[in-house]
Scaffold this motif. Structure first.
Motif, PDB file in Angstrom:
ATOM      1  N   HIS A  86       0.827  -1.210   0.000  1.00 47.60           N
ATOM      2  CA  HIS A  86       0.000   0.000   0.000  1.00 47.60           C
ATOM      3  C   HIS A  86       0.864   1.265   0.000  1.00 47.60           C
ATOM      4  O   HIS A  86       0.517   2.265  -0.623  1.00 47.60           O
ATOM      5  CB  HIS A  86      -0.920  -0.010   1.223  1.00 47.60           C
ATOM      6  CG  HIS A  86      -1.737   1.219   1.383  1.00 47.60           C
ATOM      7  ND1 HIS A  86      -2.821   1.510   0.576  1.00 47.60           N
ATOM      8  CD2 HIS A  86      -1.635   2.253   2.249  1.00 47.60           C
ATOM      9  CE1 HIS A  86      -3.340   2.662   0.942  1.00 47.60           C
ATOM     10  NE2 HIS A  86      -2.647   3.139   1.954  1.00 47.60           N
ATOM     11  N   HIS A 107       2.523   2.495  -6.172  1.00 52.51           N
ATOM     12  CA  HIS A 107       1.149   2.240  -5.762  1.00 52.51           C
ATOM     13  C   HIS A 107       0.494   3.521  -5.236  1.00 52.51           C
ATOM     14  O   HIS A 107      -0.679   3.795  -5.513  1.00 52.51           O
ATOM     15  CB  HIS A 107       1.117   1.136  -4.701  1.00 52.51           C
ATOM     16  CG  HIS A 107      -0.250   0.599  -4.430  1.00 52.51           C
ATOM     17  ND1 HIS A 107      -0.580  -0.038  -3.271  1.00 52.51           N
ATOM     18  CD2 HIS A 107      -1.395   0.613  -5.166  1.00 52.51           C
ATOM     19  CE1 HIS A 107      -1.853  -0.391  -3.305  1.00 52.51           C
ATOM     20  NE2 HIS A 107      -2.360  -0.008  -4.443  1.00 52.51           N
ATOM     21  N   THR A 108       1.250   4.330  -4.507  1.00 53.30           N
ATOM     22  CA  THR A 108       0.750   5.615  -4.017  1.00 53.30           C
ATOM     23  C   THR A 108       0.343   6.516  -5.182  1.00 53.30           C
ATOM     24  O   THR A 108      -0.704   7.174  -5.149  1.00 53.30           O
ATOM     25  CB  THR A 108       1.808   6.311  -3.140  1.00 53.30           C
ATOM     26  OG1 THR A 108       2.096   5.460  -2.026  1.00 53.30           O
ATOM     27  CG2 THR A 108       1.331   7.651  -2.635  1.00 53.30           C
ATOM     28  N   GLN A 145      -2.865   5.216  -6.660  1.00 51.17           N
ATOM     29  CA  GLN A 145      -3.998   5.579  -5.806  1.00 51.17           C
ATOM     30  C   GLN A 145      -4.460   7.009  -6.107  1.00 51.17           C
ATOM     31  O   GLN A 145      -5.666   7.289  -6.151  1.00 51.17           O
ATOM     32  CB  GLN A 145      -3.609   5.455  -4.337  1.00 51.17           C
ATOM     33  CG  GLN A 145      -3.372   4.029  -3.884  1.00 51.17           C
ATOM     34  CD  GLN A 145      -2.744   3.982  -2.515  1.00 51.17           C
ATOM     35  OE1 GLN A 145      -3.214   4.626  -1.592  1.00 51.17           O
ATOM     36  NE2 GLN A 145      -1.683   3.219  -2.375  1.00 51.17           N
ATOM     37  N   GLN A 146      -3.509   7.900  -6.317  1.00 50.31           N
ATOM     38  CA  GLN A 146      -3.846   9.293  -6.622  1.00 50.31           C
ATOM     39  C   GLN A 146      -4.599   9.394  -7.949  1.00 50.31           C
ATOM     40  O   GLN A 146      -5.594  10.119  -8.054  1.00 50.31           O
ATOM     41  CB  GLN A 146      -2.580  10.163  -6.662  1.00 50.31           C
ATOM     42  CG  GLN A 146      -2.871  11.635  -6.748  1.00 50.31           C
ATOM     43  CD  GLN A 146      -3.677  12.143  -5.560  1.00 50.31           C
ATOM     44  OE1 GLN A 146      -3.387  11.842  -4.413  1.00 50.31           O
ATOM     45  NE2 GLN A 146      -4.724  12.901  -5.833  1.00 50.31           N
ATOM     46  N   ARG A 178      -8.167   8.341  -7.387  1.00 45.00           N
ATOM     47  CA  ARG A 178      -8.984   9.400  -6.780  1.00 45.00           C
ATOM     48  C   ARG A 178      -9.262  10.538  -7.760  1.00 45.00           C
ATOM     49  O   ARG A 178     -10.261  11.235  -7.639  1.00 45.00           O
ATOM     50  CB  ARG A 178      -8.314   9.940  -5.522  1.00 45.00           C
ATOM     51  CG  ARG A 178      -8.380   8.956  -4.355  1.00 45.00           C
ATOM     52  CD  ARG A 178      -7.877   9.566  -3.069  1.00 45.00           C
ATOM     53  NE  ARG A 178      -6.442   9.809  -3.083  1.00 45.00           N
ATOM     54  CZ  ARG A 178      -5.507   8.930  -2.712  1.00 45.00           C
ATOM     55  NH1 ARG A 178      -5.858   7.723  -2.320  1.00 45.00           N
ATOM     56  NH2 ARG A 178      -4.240   9.243  -2.746  1.00 45.00           N
TER      57      ARG A 178
END
Length: 99
Positions: free
Chosen positions: A62, A67-68, A71-72, A75
């Protein structure tokens, strides 16, 4: 064993999304020890379940820089909403049973 359950309402998914999903799957297996990864889309709903030996592996995956970033992007448009559940698997059985 633990599972990460990702449930989402799909937003605008493009070719970059498909490439990123493939890369995230690769990272999960090769770098963080993912045991299995299943993803299904039906209509505007997506669910992905990944299985892990321990919770720390999920946490490290995570927090991975790639991966960060993914994730952005999620969103910012790939998903209109999502939720993640981390669960501990208490029992598992299958048919046909293993020898």
């Amino acid at each position: 064993m633990f599972a990460a359950i990702f449930k989402a309402k799909i937003g605008n998914q493009d070719e970059r999304y498909r490439q990123t999903v493939a890369r995230m799957r690769e990272l999960a297996f090769e770098r963080y020890g993912c045991l299995d990864f299943i993803s299904v889309t039906e209509g505007d709903q997506e669910i992905a379940i990944s299985y892990w030996e321990n919770e720390d592996s999920i946490r490290r995956w995570h927090q991975d820089a790639e991966h960060t970033e993914a994730q952005q992007h999620g969103r910012n448009g790939w998903y209109s909403a999502y939720e993640v559940e981390i669960v501990e698997l208490k029992r598992r059985y299958r048919y046909p049973a293993d020898n």
